[in-house]
Design an enzyme around this catalytic site. Structure first.
Site, PDB file in Angstrom:
ATOM      1  N   SER A   1       0.821  -1.198   0.000  1.00 24.15           N
ATOM      2  CA  SER A   1       0.000   0.000   0.000  1.00 24.15           C
ATOM      3  C   SER A   1       0.868   1.266   0.000  1.00 24.15           C
ATOM      4  O   SER A   1       1.586   1.521  -0.955  1.00 24.15           O
ATOM      5  CB  SER A   1      -0.960  -0.052   1.197  1.00 24.15           C
ATOM      6  OG  SER A   1      -2.019   0.854   1.045  1.00 24.15           O
TER       7      SER A   1
ATOM      8  N   ASP B   1     -10.575  -5.676  -4.143  1.00 23.51           N
ATOM      9  CA  ASP B   1      -9.994  -4.863  -3.078  1.00 23.51           C
ATOM     10  C   ASP B   1     -10.794  -3.575  -2.980  1.00 23.51           C
ATOM     11  O   ASP B   1     -10.853  -2.794  -3.935  1.00 23.51           O
ATOM     12  CB  ASP B   1      -8.520  -4.569  -3.403  1.00 23.51           C
ATOM     13  CG  ASP B   1      -7.805  -3.756  -2.336  1.00 23.51           C
ATOM     14  OD1 ASP B   1      -8.478  -3.177  -1.469  1.00 23.51           O
ATOM     15  OD2 ASP B   1      -6.559  -3.704  -2.379  1.00 23.51           O
TER      16      ASP B   1
ATOM     17  N   HIS C   1      -7.549  -6.033   1.010  1.00 22.18           N
ATOM     18  CA  HIS C   1      -6.362  -5.200   0.845  1.00 22.18           C
ATOM     19  C   HIS C   1      -5.144  -5.741   1.593  1.00 22.18           C
ATOM     20  O   HIS C   1      -4.070  -5.179   1.471  1.00 22.18           O
ATOM     21  CB  HIS C   1      -6.690  -3.786   1.348  1.00 22.18           C
ATOM     22  CG  HIS C   1      -5.684  -2.748   0.970  1.00 22.18           C
ATOM     23  ND1 HIS C   1      -5.335  -2.470  -0.351  1.00 22.18           N
ATOM     24  CD2 HIS C   1      -4.928  -1.910   1.739  1.00 22.18           C
ATOM     25  CE1 HIS C   1      -4.429  -1.508  -0.362  1.00 22.18           C
ATOM     26  NE2 HIS C   1      -4.159  -1.161   0.888  1.00 22.18           N
TER      27      HIS C   1
END
Length: 266
Positions: A96, A217, A246
């Site tokens: 991320s 996601d 995620h």
């Protein structure tokens, strides 16, 4: 932090082997997010783990609201850690936010990175005229408002959505690390992340990349993985995990490990 960065960000080196692998976590977690992945790699790599300065596991006094207004100081922290440990070459796995940190670091120091593996990466979360990032501005403002008004309720609602897959242990773990973050720091970092737009620098990334994305996601639509593949400046592959959410390192560690091994061996 200065010379104390290894202690301040809880830097840890584990494993044996000649090659170095960095595992960098995303917002809302800390290095413990890799606990089910780490044992797979310690027999073959020296693995470097650390906590982002915004993580709840880091003394909040180290978070400088005047400094961490962009991702650049996070990149500074990463490069400082690697230089302090005298790392001259490594493979990097970033989840991320840390995926973007890795991209930016590779632009500054391309010789330092042999490969970048980007899990749940997004150069921009907001939709644009010709780009689907997944969120409208109004949705993001509602998220921030909910975070300001009742952080506990926000976490309790957001954690299951982010995890996606039906893995209660992962929801509990993600909730734990979210609650460990000081709410004002969590809000500040969220605003930084959602206001960022790195589409313009993707072509400057020349290090080989592997993008790992789950099939569904809530934070990053599949179209973003395809956008990254089309715009990154070096050789880029995409791997789609047949799962939701995620945080595949919390929900599907075995499956993620197999994809990581394949990506690292290329």
């Amino acid at each position: 932090m200065g010379n104390n960065i290894l202690d301040a960000l809880n830097v840890r080196v584990d494993g044996s082997g000649d090659e170095i692998l960095v595992l960098a976590h995303g917002v809302g977690t800390d290095q413990s997010a890799w606990k089910m992945i780490l044992p797979f790699f310690t027999p073959y790599y020296r693995v470097i783990l650390y906590d982002l300065v915004c993580a709840g596991s880091v003394n909040p006094d180290y978070f400088d609201f005047r400094r961490y207004t962009t991702l650049d100081p996070y990149v500074d922290d990463l490069l400082c850690i690697l230089d302090t440990l005298r790392v001259t070459r490594c493979a990097y796995v970033g989840h991320s936010l840390s995926a973007m940190i890795g991209l930016l670091a590779s632009i500054r120091r391309p010789d330092l990175f042999s490969k970048l593996i980007l899990i749940g990466a997004s150069p921009r979360f907001l939709n644009d005229r010709d780009y689907h990032g997944g969120f409208e501005q109004g949705e993001i403002e509602m998220f921030f408002k909910a975070m300001e008004e009742n952080y506990e309720a926000l976490v309790n609602g957001f954690a299951p959505l982010a995890v996606g897959a039906d893995v209660p242990e992962a929801v509990r773990e993600f909730s734990r690390t979210l609650f460990n973050m000081r709410p004002d720091i969590s809000l500040f970092v969220s605003r930084t992340v959602f206001s960022s737009d790195f589409r313009g620098i993707l072509g400057l990334v020349k290090v080989p990349c592997c993008i790992i994305q789950t099939a569904s996601d809530v934070s990053v639509p599949l179209s973003v993985a395809n956008y990254l593949k089309a715009h990154l400046g070096g050789e880029t592959t995409v791997e789609i995990l047949n799962t939701e959410g995620h945080l595949p390192h919390l929900t599907r560690p075995n499956e993620l490990y197999r994809v990581l091994r394949r990506a690292l061996s290329r």
